[in-house]
Enzyme design. Sequence first.
Site, PDB file in Angstrom:
ATOM      1  CB  CYS A 152     -95.363 -27.849  51.396  1.00  0.00           C
ATOM      2  SG  CYS A 152     -95.392 -29.087  52.171  1.00  0.00           S
ATOM      3  NE  ARG A 153     -92.158 -33.616  45.949  1.00  0.00           N
ATOM      4  CZ  ARG A 153     -91.557 -34.764  46.364  1.00  0.00           C
ATOM      5  NH1 ARG A 153     -91.637 -34.549  47.638  1.00  0.00           N
ATOM      6  NH2 ARG A 153     -91.510 -35.799  45.979  1.00  0.00           N
TER       7      ARG A 153
END
Length: 101
Positions: free
Chosen positions: A64-65
Amino acid sequence: MEDITVEELKERLDKKEEFAFVDVREEWEYEEDNLGALNIPLGQLANNLGEIDEFRNQEIVIHCRSGARSANAKKFLETKGYNKVRNVIGGIMAYRNLEEE
């Protein structure tokens, strides 16, 4: 299964290794910057397990981020019987920082 570092991920992507690779960020985040992973936003993961069911007994790398959402996705998948799930430590932010070095 142990999580994966961005260094290991980059090496594997550079070698074009085959592995299940899932991005659990939102679609707009994925469109802005992606590493070629299958995009299944975390909030939709429970309803879209069919997209990754074929990888149930294989290694699945999730990112993810920053690594927080993918850590939650890893925990969720483990409760569903996926036992070879690895979270990318630091997420795409750490990966991009690695590329800038």
